[in-house]
Design a protein around this motif. Structure first.
Motif, PDB file in Angstrom:
ATOM      1  N   UNK A  32      41.296  43.822  47.880  1.00 20.19           N
ATOM      2  CA  UNK A  32      41.496  43.286  49.233  1.00 20.19           C
ATOM      3  C   UNK A  32      41.368  41.764  49.247  1.00 20.19           C
ATOM      4  N   UNK A  33      40.585  41.240  48.327  1.00 21.85           N
ATOM      5  CA  UNK A  33      40.378  39.800  48.260  1.00 21.85           C
ATOM      6  C   UNK A  33      41.560  39.058  47.656  1.00 21.85           C
ATOM      7  N   UNK A  44      31.487  54.352  52.258  1.00 19.73           N
ATOM      8  CA  UNK A  44      32.884  54.057  51.906  1.00 19.73           C
ATOM      9  C   UNK A  44      33.361  54.988  50.789  1.00 19.73           C
ATOM     10  N   UNK A  45      32.477  55.206  49.812  1.00 20.38           N
ATOM     11  CA  UNK A  45      32.831  56.113  48.708  1.00 20.38           C
ATOM     12  C   UNK A  45      33.149  57.507  49.257  1.00 20.38           C
ATOM     13  N   UNK A  64      37.901  47.440  46.511  1.00 18.89           N
ATOM     14  CA  UNK A  64      37.504  46.421  47.479  1.00 18.89           C
ATOM     15  C   UNK A  64      37.905  45.025  47.006  1.00 18.89           C
ATOM     16  N   UNK A  65      37.770  44.826  45.690  1.00 10.00           N
ATOM     17  CA  UNK A  65      38.123  43.511  45.135  1.00 10.00           C
ATOM     18  C   UNK A  65      39.613  43.212  45.343  1.00 10.00           C
ATOM     19  N   UNK A  78      21.049  26.549  56.745  1.00 13.14           N
ATOM     20  CA  UNK A  78      22.256  27.078  57.377  1.00 13.14           C
ATOM     21  C   UNK A  78      22.801  26.116  58.401  1.00 13.14           C
ATOM     22  N   UNK A  86      41.828  51.750  51.589  1.00 12.99           N
ATOM     23  CA  UNK A  86      40.505  51.111  51.668  1.00 12.99           C
ATOM     24  C   UNK A  86      40.264  50.580  53.079  1.00 12.99           C
ATOM     25  N   UNK A  87      41.287  49.958  53.650  1.00 12.36           N
ATOM     26  CA  UNK A  87      41.118  49.399  55.002  1.00 12.36           C
ATOM     27  C   UNK A  87      40.857  50.500  56.015  1.00 12.36           C
ATOM     28  N   UNK A 116      37.342  51.695  55.540  1.00 14.77           N
ATOM     29  CA  UNK A 116      36.386  50.695  56.047  1.00 14.77           C
ATOM     30  C   UNK A 116      36.192  50.818  57.554  1.00 14.77           C
ATOM     31  N   UNK A 163      23.539  35.070  51.488  1.00 15.75           N
ATOM     32  CA  UNK A 163      24.634  34.471  52.255  1.00 15.75           C
ATOM     33  C   UNK A 163      25.128  35.434  53.336  1.00 15.75           C
ATOM     34  N   UNK A 219      35.431  52.265  43.647  1.00 16.67           N
ATOM     35  CA  UNK A 219      35.453  51.729  45.019  1.00 16.67           C
ATOM     36  C   UNK A 219      35.311  50.204  45.012  1.00 16.67           C
ATOM     37  N   UNK A 232      31.666  42.797  48.159  1.00 18.16           N
ATOM     38  CA  UNK A 232      32.506  43.328  47.084  1.00 18.16           C
ATOM     39  C   UNK A 232      33.934  42.786  47.079  1.00 18.16           C
ATOM     40  N   UNK A 233      34.415  42.230  48.166  1.00 21.57           N
ATOM     41  CA  UNK A 233      35.745  41.622  48.143  1.00 21.57           C
ATOM     42  C   UNK A 233      35.658  40.121  47.898  1.00 21.57           C
ATOM     43  N   UNK A 234      34.539  39.517  48.268  1.00 25.77           N
ATOM     44  CA  UNK A 234      34.456  38.058  48.176  1.00 25.77           C
ATOM     45  C   UNK A 234      33.248  37.545  47.409  1.00 25.77           C
ATOM     46  N   UNK A 282      29.791  44.995  53.243  1.00 23.71           N
ATOM     47  CA  UNK A 282      30.508  45.515  52.068  1.00 23.71           C
ATOM     48  C   UNK A 282      31.679  44.603  51.706  1.00 23.71           C
ATOM     49  N   UNK A 301      28.515  50.900  51.221  1.00 23.72           N
ATOM     50  CA  UNK A 301      29.260  51.283  50.013  1.00 23.72           C
ATOM     51  C   UNK A 301      29.209  52.799  49.812  1.00 23.72           C
ATOM     52  N   UNK A 324      40.277  42.932  56.261  1.00 21.38           N
ATOM     53  CA  UNK A 324      39.470  44.059  55.785  1.00 21.38           C
ATOM     54  C   UNK A 324      38.508  44.522  56.876  1.00 21.38           C
TER      55      UNK A 324
END
Lengths: 299, 164
Positions: free
Chosen positions: A10-11, B153-154, A7-8, A99, B103-104, B107, B130, A3, B122-124, B118, B150, B34
């Motif tokens: 998508x980036x 999502x799984x 997700x990665x 921030x 995935x989308x 989500x 942060x 998973x 996991x995408x960025x 998430x 997560x 996403x």
């Protein structure tokens, strides 16, 4: 594929260039800074009150009024409380919030109701800076003060104006503490969200009096003065030369209605609402509360 | 968002905003795709967030962080609004590969904060701290959103695989 790996992926999508669209959404002129509608209302009230007062004087013939020649065409702010440090010009640079908390509160009004981009806003010397983006046709933003009453005769529900479509920059006299805000308009969700006004510079001066028993201020004279302190001393009997006159609220508030405190030996013994009448070029005390035993106006 | 490079003070505001856009715009757009599951909505949200940043002038001191926060807020409002209208056509998703679409779609079954957490994590590669800043929650809460999101999502992806 795991998973996390999916997700990665998508980036790595290819993004369009939106910069031309962003530029075309920008208005061609810098938006003007406007005073709040509250100020407009206060001016109207002040002028109306002054007009009524002068009319009453003309018809009833008492007491004798004297208008002081204007010394300045605009309201002269009273000197800030001596316990208040002067505004720090390097405040922006010195701000250490990691921030980067903005010095203005950003509010977005949509059909779904209010959205705020921060839950905290630091007060500035002239009040709380509010930027309202009206995306949903709101008519007004209501502010409901949750703490104790801020200044005598100020409503607990203070409004902030909006532009029909676009961005309005407003100054709000909200005291430090929680404030509930809501956008109001046709078919608009009027739910409330809370923002906390902070006062890291110690600008706010409370108008709370140092006594429990008070009497109402009854005006005996009608002397305008461009200087607020002089307007108090000219119109309020029993104020001692050693008494200090301070402005309650924020020191550089531009509202033409302001509360002046008479402070004796460190204790506020009178709170007077002054209003500014442009045609008379000055302030005069309108209403107020005086501590019993202070000797002010015979109390 | 890890490496924040601010423009030199002499650069005017538009230049500064454009620099932020060039550095972060594509990543923000992907995050919004996403998050919203719709490239058109993502484009609109990103353009709106940057346009608002431009309007605000220099009152925003950390434009990079501000625009991420603003985009998620605007997107959340937009998603609530879209829920009350018929779902958009999927024609505009034709350019995406099947894995990304799965995935989308999965989500979209997550609550908004979990979905945002998430995607950011996991995408960025954002840190929980942060993410906490973007979502305006405490860092431990951000960690909970990431873990729960997560997990959900799984489950959602497994259900989709089983259906296939």
């Amino acid at each position: 594929m795991r998973t996390e790996d999916r997700l990665r992926e998508l980036g790595r999508m290819r993004a369009p260039d939106l910069w031309p669209d962003i530029r075309s959404r920008q208005p061609s002129e810098e938006l003007p800074v406007r005073l709040s509608r509250l100020v407009t209302v206060a001016v109207a009230l002040a002028v109306a009150a002054a007009g009524l007062g002068l009319a009453a004087v003309a018809f009833l013939g008492e007491p004798k009024y004297r208008a002081v020649a204007p010394a300045s065409p605009t309201p002269t702010p009273m000197r800030p409380a001596i316990t208040t440090p002067p505004p720090d010009p390097n405040h922006e640079a010195n701000h250490s919030d990691p921030w980067g908390a903005p010095t203005a509160l950003s509010v977005i009004c949509t059909r779904d109701g209010i959205q705020m981009l921060s839950t905290e806003v630091p007060a500035q010397p002239d009040g709380v800076h509010v930027i309202v983006d009206n995306l949903g046709g709101a008519r007004i933003v209501h502010a409901h003060l949750k703490g104790p009453p801020p200044v005598p005769h100020h409503d607990r529900s203070l409004t902030v104006g909006v532009r029909p479509h676009g961005v309005a920059r407003e100054l709000a006299p909200w005291p430090p503490g929680p404030v509930e805000l809501s956008c109001h308009g046709q078919e608009m969700n009027e739910r409330r969200e809370t923002v906390h006004v902070t006062d890291p510079q110690g600008l706010w001066v409370s108008d709370a009096l140092a006594c429990r028993e008070t009497v109402e201020f009854e005006r005996e004279s009608f002397l305008f003065n461009a200087d607020m302190e002089a307007a108090v001393r000219d119109n309020v009997r029993g104020v001692l030369p050693t008494d200090e006159i301070l402005r309650a609220g924020y020191p550089h508030d531009r509202n033409p209605a302001a509360t002046a405190l008479v402070v004796r030996d460190g204790d506020p013994v009178a709170a007077l609402l002054l209003i500014y009448v442009g045609s008379e070029g000055g302030w005069y005390p309108f209403i107020g509360e005086i501590c019993v035993g202070s000797g002010i106006m015979g109390a | 968002m890890g490496e924040v490079r601010e423009a030199p003070p002499q650069a005017d505001h538009t230049t500064r905003v454009e620099r932020v856009y060039r550095e972060d715009g594509a990543r923000l757009w992907r995050a919004m795709v996403a998050f919203t599951g719709d490239p058109d909505t993502a484009s609109d949200v990103v353009a709106e967030a940057f346009a608002q940043l431009l309007h605000r002038g220099d009152v925003v001191r950390s434009p990079q962080r501000w625009v991420w926060r603003a985009a998620f807020r605007i997107a959340a409002g937009e998603l609530k609004r879209l829920r009350q209208t018929p779902p958009p056509s999927t024609q505009h998703l034709a350019g995406f590969d099947e894995g990304a679409l799965d995935v989308m779609a999965a989500l979209q079954k997550l609550p908004m904060k979990q979905r945002a957490a998430v995607v950011l994590r996991h995408s960025f590669g954002y840190t929980p701290r942060e993410i906490a800043g973007v979502l305006r929650v405490a860092p431990p809460t951000a960690r909970v959103h990431i873990a729960r999101g997560l997990k959900k999502l799984r489950v959602a992806l497994e259900e989709d695989d089983d259906e296939d």
